[in-house]
Design a protein around this motif. Sequence first.
Motif, PDB file in Angstrom:
ATOM      1  N   GLU A 199       2.431  15.868  15.743  1.00 30.31           N
ATOM      2  CA  GLU A 199       2.670  16.296  17.123  1.00 30.31           C
ATOM      3  C   GLU A 199       2.640  15.114  18.089  1.00 30.31           C
ATOM      4  OE1 GLU A 199       1.154  19.648  20.361  1.00 30.31           O
ATOM      5  OE2 GLU A 199       0.050  19.359  18.496  1.00 30.31           O
ATOM      6  N   SER A 200       1.634  14.246  17.965  1.00 36.44           N
ATOM      7  CA  SER A 200       1.528  13.116  18.891  1.00 36.44           C
ATOM      8  C   SER A 200       2.645  12.104  18.656  1.00 36.44           C
ATOM      9  CB  SER A 200       0.162  12.438  18.759  1.00 36.44           C
ATOM     10  OG  SER A 200      -0.037  11.964  17.438  1.00 36.44           O
ATOM     11  N   PHE A 201       3.043  11.908  17.394  1.00 36.75           N
ATOM     12  CA  PHE A 201       4.125  10.958  17.125  1.00 36.75           C
ATOM     13  C   PHE A 201       5.448  11.479  17.683  1.00 36.75           C
ATOM     14  CE2 PHE A 201       7.351   8.808  14.510  1.00 36.75           C
ATOM     15  CZ  PHE A 201       6.953   7.487  14.684  1.00 36.75           C
ATOM     16  N   LEU A 202       5.733  12.759  17.496  1.00 43.00           N
ATOM     17  CA  LEU A 202       6.963  13.341  18.049  1.00 43.00           C
ATOM     18  C   LEU A 202       6.981  13.215  19.564  1.00 43.00           C
ATOM     19  CD1 LEU A 202       7.309  16.570  15.870  1.00 43.00           C
ATOM     20  CD2 LEU A 202       8.780  14.553  15.795  1.00 43.00           C
ATOM     21  N   ALA A 203       5.831  13.379  20.204  1.00 50.04           N
ATOM     22  CA  ALA A 203       5.767  13.242  21.662  1.00 50.04           C
ATOM     23  C   ALA A 203       6.152  11.829  22.082  1.00 50.04           C
ATOM     24  CB  ALA A 203       4.361  13.591  22.153  1.00 50.04           C
ATOM     25  N   ARG A 204       5.705  10.838  21.310  1.00 48.14           N
ATOM     26  CA  ARG A 204       6.054   9.449  21.649  1.00 48.14           C
ATOM     27  C   ARG A 204       7.552   9.205  21.446  1.00 48.14           C
ATOM     28  NH1 ARG A 204       1.090   8.663  19.222  1.00 48.14           N
ATOM     29  NH2 ARG A 204       1.875   7.808  17.259  1.00 48.14           N
ATOM     30  N   VAL A 205       8.116   9.741  20.373  1.00 48.42           N
ATOM     31  CA  VAL A 205       9.554   9.574  20.146  1.00 48.42           C
ATOM     32  C   VAL A 205      10.350  10.192  21.293  1.00 48.42           C
ATOM     33  CG1 VAL A 205      11.488  10.094  18.610  1.00 48.42           C
ATOM     34  CG2 VAL A 205       9.256   9.524  17.631  1.00 48.42           C
ATOM     35  N   ARG A 206       9.904  11.339  21.754  1.00 49.74           N
ATOM     36  CA  ARG A 206      10.629  12.046  22.819  1.00 49.74           C
ATOM     37  C   ARG A 206      10.586  11.299  24.150  1.00 49.74           C
ATOM     38  NH1 ARG A 206       8.705  17.533  20.174  1.00 49.74           N
ATOM     39  NH2 ARG A 206      10.735  18.445  19.635  1.00 49.74           N
ATOM     40  N   GLU A 207       9.691  10.339  24.289  1.00 45.44           N
ATOM     41  CA  GLU A 207       9.610   9.532  25.511  1.00 45.44           C
ATOM     42  C   GLU A 207      10.572   8.343  25.475  1.00 45.44           C
ATOM     43  OE1 GLU A 207       5.544   8.427  25.516  1.00 45.44           O
ATOM     44  OE2 GLU A 207       4.807  10.363  26.246  1.00 45.44           O
ATOM     45  N   THR A 208      11.266   8.163  24.351  1.00 44.55           N
ATOM     46  CA  THR A 208      12.142   6.999  24.171  1.00 44.55           C
ATOM     47  C   THR A 208      13.610   7.416  24.291  1.00 44.55           C
ATOM     48  OG1 THR A 208      12.572   7.204  21.780  1.00 44.55           O
ATOM     49  CG2 THR A 208      10.445   6.239  22.440  1.00 44.55           C
ATOM     50  N   PRO A 209      14.515   6.432  24.324  1.00 40.80           N
ATOM     51  CA  PRO A 209      15.957   6.755  24.359  1.00 40.80           C
ATOM     52  C   PRO A 209      16.532   7.139  23.000  1.00 40.80           C
ATOM     53  CG  PRO A 209      15.654   4.375  24.481  1.00 40.80           C
ATOM     54  CD  PRO A 209      14.283   4.986  24.527  1.00 40.80           C
ATOM     55  N   LEU A 210      15.717   7.171  21.957  1.00 39.73           N
ATOM     56  CA  LEU A 210      16.225   7.492  20.625  1.00 39.73           C
ATOM     57  C   LEU A 210      16.469   8.992  20.498  1.00 39.73           C
ATOM     58  CD1 LEU A 210      13.822   5.304  18.460  1.00 39.73           C
ATOM     59  CD2 LEU A 210      16.233   4.833  18.941  1.00 39.73           C
ATOM     60  N   PRO A 211      17.634   9.414  20.026  1.00 41.54           N
ATOM     61  CA  PRO A 211      17.889  10.841  19.796  1.00 41.54           C
ATOM     62  C   PRO A 211      17.044  11.333  18.617  1.00 41.54           C
ATOM     63  CG  PRO A 211      19.956   9.579  19.874  1.00 41.54           C
ATOM     64  CD  PRO A 211      18.837   8.596  19.753  1.00 41.54           C
ATOM     65  N   LEU A 212      16.213  12.339  18.858  1.00 43.31           N
ATOM     66  CA  LEU A 212      15.364  12.909  17.804  1.00 43.31           C
ATOM     67  C   LEU A 212      16.135  14.022  17.112  1.00 43.31           C
ATOM     68  CD1 LEU A 212      12.680  13.257  16.317  1.00 43.31           C
ATOM     69  CD2 LEU A 212      11.860  14.632  18.260  1.00 43.31           C
ATOM     70  N   ALA A 213      16.548  13.761  15.860  1.00 42.57           N
ATOM     71  CA  ALA A 213      17.408  14.706  15.142  1.00 42.57           C
ATOM     72  C   ALA A 213      16.618  15.789  14.421  1.00 42.57           C
ATOM     73  CB  ALA A 213      18.284  13.951  14.143  1.00 42.57           C
ATOM     74  N   GLY A 214      15.391  15.479  13.997  1.00 36.07           N
ATOM     75  CA  GLY A 214      14.620  16.463  13.245  1.00 36.07           C
ATOM     76  C   GLY A 214      13.596  15.797  12.354  1.00 36.07           C
ATOM     77  N   LEU A 215      13.249  16.478  11.270  1.00 32.29           N
ATOM     78  CA  LEU A 215      12.258  15.988  10.319  1.00 32.29           C
ATOM     79  C   LEU A 215      12.906  15.696   8.970  1.00 32.29           C
ATOM     80  CD1 LEU A 215       9.276  18.470  10.907  1.00 32.29           C
ATOM     81  CD2 LEU A 215       9.701  16.266  12.032  1.00 32.29           C
TER      82      LEU A 215
END
Length: 218
Positions: A143-159
């Motif tokens: 959960e905390s790692f996904l939150a950090r990814v979502r703060e970046t310009p990287l498109p989060l595609a999934g798991l």
Amino acid sequence: MAETPLSRVRERIARAARRAGRDPAQVTLVAVSKTRSAEEILPLLEEGHRDFGENRVAEAQEKWPALKAQYPDVRLHMVGQLQSNKAAEAAEIFDVIHSLDRESLLKALVKAVEDGGRAPDCYVQVNIGAEDQKGGVAIAELESFLARVRETPLPLAGLMAMPPQGLEASPFFALTEELARRHGLDGLSMGMSNDYESAVMLGSSLVRVGTALFGPRD
């Protein structure tokens, strides 16, 4: 039309998807072409396939520029563990990265984007079997790692997940699907040559298949 390894795998994916009440078009097949020569890859390209996976940046840089010049709509997937010091090079050649699994790699990919590089779609790798020898974010830290990814310009595609070898894969696929749903993610990169049908039936949106397409390595 003669049956080919590619048509067989596509049909098995479609059959598994229909069994699960899914549209087969929701599942992307990535042909894992690591260690395969351009001569081995060309038949799949000529048959219309466009998603390919590699696990080393240097191999992709050596092999794919000439192939992409012929087939510019190819999408390259980084399916192996990615070293942080190769992040900028990876972002330049790969369209999708399946192994975002630690803070140092996240920072390196973000720096590559901030320096004017491309922003590939990223799957966060989960250590779904809690294996010490395998990369991936621990479930407790997801959960905390996904939150950090979502703060970046990287498109989060999934798991992305790889079940432990030697164990029935289905429970691990089901757990990964549950984690994705819990965190509001649609993309699921799971399933390989020996278990991709099970992965499709349990929600995978992308399967990574090598041997079933190219045959065993010599």
